[in-house]
Design an enzyme around this catalytic site. Structure first.
Site, mmCIF file in Angstrom:
data_model
loop_
_atom_site.group_PDB
_atom_site.id
_atom_site.type_symbol
_atom_site.label_atom_id
_atom_site.label_comp_id
_atom_site.label_asym_id
_atom_site.label_seq_id
_atom_site.Cartn_x
_atom_site.Cartn_y
_atom_site.Cartn_z
ATOM 1 N N ASN A 9 21.877 43.839 18.872
ATOM 2 C CA ASN A 9 21.046 44.285 19.997
ATOM 3 C C ASN A 9 21.973 44.414 21.199
ATOM 4 O OD1 ASN A 9 19.282 44.636 22.094
ATOM 5 N ND2 ASN A 9 18.339 42.605 21.942
ATOM 6 N N LYS A 11 21.382 45.534 24.093
ATOM 7 C CA LYS A 11 20.713 45.367 25.395
ATOM 8 C C LYS A 11 21.169 46.475 26.343
ATOM 9 C CE LYS A 11 20.208 40.527 24.286
ATOM 10 N NZ LYS A 11 20.118 39.143 24.698
ATOM 11 N N HIS A 95 10.978 41.686 22.245
ATOM 12 C CA HIS A 95 12.111 40.818 22.582
ATOM 13 C C HIS A 95 11.730 39.949 23.783
ATOM 14 C CE1 HIS A 95 16.035 39.480 23.945
ATOM 15 N NE2 HIS A 95 16.442 39.704 22.716
ATOM 16 N N GLU A 97 13.259 39.170 26.364
ATOM 17 C CA GLU A 97 13.580 39.740 27.684
ATOM 18 C C GLU A 97 12.504 40.727 28.115
ATOM 19 O OE1 GLU A 97 17.540 40.862 26.621
ATOM 20 O OE2 GLU A 97 18.087 38.740 26.592
ATOM 21 N N GLU A 167 13.837 34.048 17.848
ATOM 22 C CA GLU A 167 14.873 33.888 18.869
ATOM 23 C C GLU A 167 14.404 32.864 19.898
ATOM 24 O OE1 GLU A 167 17.544 37.634 19.129
ATOM 25 O OE2 GLU A 167 15.804 37.955 20.407
ATOM 26 N N GLY A 173 21.982 34.052 24.956
ATOM 27 C CA GLY A 173 22.993 34.264 25.998
ATOM 28 C C GLY A 173 23.468 32.993 26.669
ATOM 29 N N SER A 213 22.836 33.276 20.490
ATOM 30 C CA SER A 213 24.224 32.801 20.457
ATOM 31 C C SER A 213 24.830 32.778 19.047
ATOM 32 C CB SER A 213 24.347 31.430 21.130
ATOM 33 O OG SER A 213 23.939 31.533 22.486
HETATM 34 P P1 13P Z 1 22.889 36.466 22.329
HETATM 35 O O1 13P Z 1 23.443 36.653 20.929
HETATM 36 O O2 13P Z 1 23.732 37.085 23.380
HETATM 37 O O3 13P Z 1 22.535 35.048 22.582
HETATM 38 O O4 13P Z 1 21.487 37.283 22.365
HETATM 39 C C1 13P Z 1 20.572 37.123 21.358
HETATM 40 C C2 13P Z 1 19.536 38.173 21.475
HETATM 41 O O5 13P Z 1 18.760 38.197 22.417
HETATM 42 C C3 13P Z 1 19.490 39.207 20.435
HETATM 43 O O6 13P Z 1 18.338 39.974 20.519
#
Ligand code: 13P
Length: 255
Positions: A9, A11, A95, A97, A167, A173, A213
């Site tokens: 992903n 982003k 997601h 976010e 997740e 992150g 992560s």
């Molecule tokens: P990270 O791998 O940067 O922690 O992000 C995970 C994520 O949100 C994947 O959709």
């Protein structure tokens, strides 16, 4: 048997040119991989270019969101037939976010999943608890509500066409990966929910990815857990070396 699936992903990262370079390199480095399904999810503006590069390769293409209507007066949105039209095969829906910053709810997730399936896109449906919810011992309640509402009204056949992603928000992150036991516990819980909703045969075929992560160093242990069938990777999917290693490091895990 469930085949491991690793999705990147990206982003809000990479211009079209950067995306073309990156997928061209991935195609070269991962062209011999057959044991793992590989997907990249660039921003909307890079999808058409990436689709051209990835055509007839072993790397799938996903979008990061989709709207539930096909067309109409919905400024700024992109629909499932539009994504399908340029060769997109997967779409991330719900997601954290999007839930946190853009008002996504279980109800909108359910509508988006329905639209994706209607047009032959594979939805990657995301769920996960916040740190506050985990600390208040509410993880299972939160996951149950997200799954029941986001997956309401789908048949067993439709559920089998989806991918789920757990997740934990506190692991995204932050560098704090859930331990493989913490992740497995929730994955098992999600699979039990699917058993209750649609029976064992259906539940045992649905792939559930872990996200938060994920790195080359922890992918193997995570995917070795019984109910963890792959990963949705953020930060580490943006770098050539780490994404290639993540894919290669789980190629020999048998589910
Ligand atoms: P990270 O791998 O940067 O922690 O992000 C995970 C994520 O949100 C994947 O959709």
């Amino acid at each position: 048997m469930r085949k491991i699936i690793i999705a990147g992903n990206w982003k809000l990262n990479k211009t079209s040119l950067e995306a073309i370079d990156f997928v061209t390199m991935l195609k070269r480095q991962l062209d011999d991989v057959t044991a793992v399904d590989i997907v990249v999810c660039p921003v909307f503006t890079a999808l058409a270019d990436c689709s051209e590069v990835l055509e007839s390769s072993n790397i799938g293409l996903g979008a990061q969101d989709v709207y539930w209507e096909d067309s109409g007066a919905f400024t700024g949105e992109v629909s499932a037939p539009m994504l399908k039209d340029i060769g997109v095969q997967y779409v991330i829906i719900g997601h954290s976010e999007r839930r946190q910053f853009f008002g996504e709810t279980n109800t909108s997730v359910q509508k988006k999943v329905k639209a994706a399936l209607k047009h032959g896109l594979i939805p990657i449906v995301c769920v996960g608890e916040t740190l506050q919810e985990r600390e208040a011992n509410r993880t299972f309640d939160v996951i149950k509500k997200q799954c029941e509402e986001s997956l309401a009204g789908f048949s067993a056949e439709e559920i089998q066409k989806m991918i789920l992603a757990y997740e934990p928000v506190w692991a995204i992150g932050t560098g704090k990966t859930a331990t493989s036991q913490q992740a497995q516990e929730v994955h098992q819980f999600i699979r039990q929910l699917l058993v209750k909703m649609h029976g064992k045969d259906t539940a045992s075929t649905v792939r559930i990815q872990y996200g938060g992560s994920v790195k080359p160093e922890n992918i193997k242990e995570l995917t070795s857990q019984e109910d963890i069938d792959g990963a949705l990777v953020g930060g580490a999917s943006l770098k050539e070396d780490s994404f290639v290693k993540i894919v290669k490091n789980c190629c020999d895990v048998q589910k």
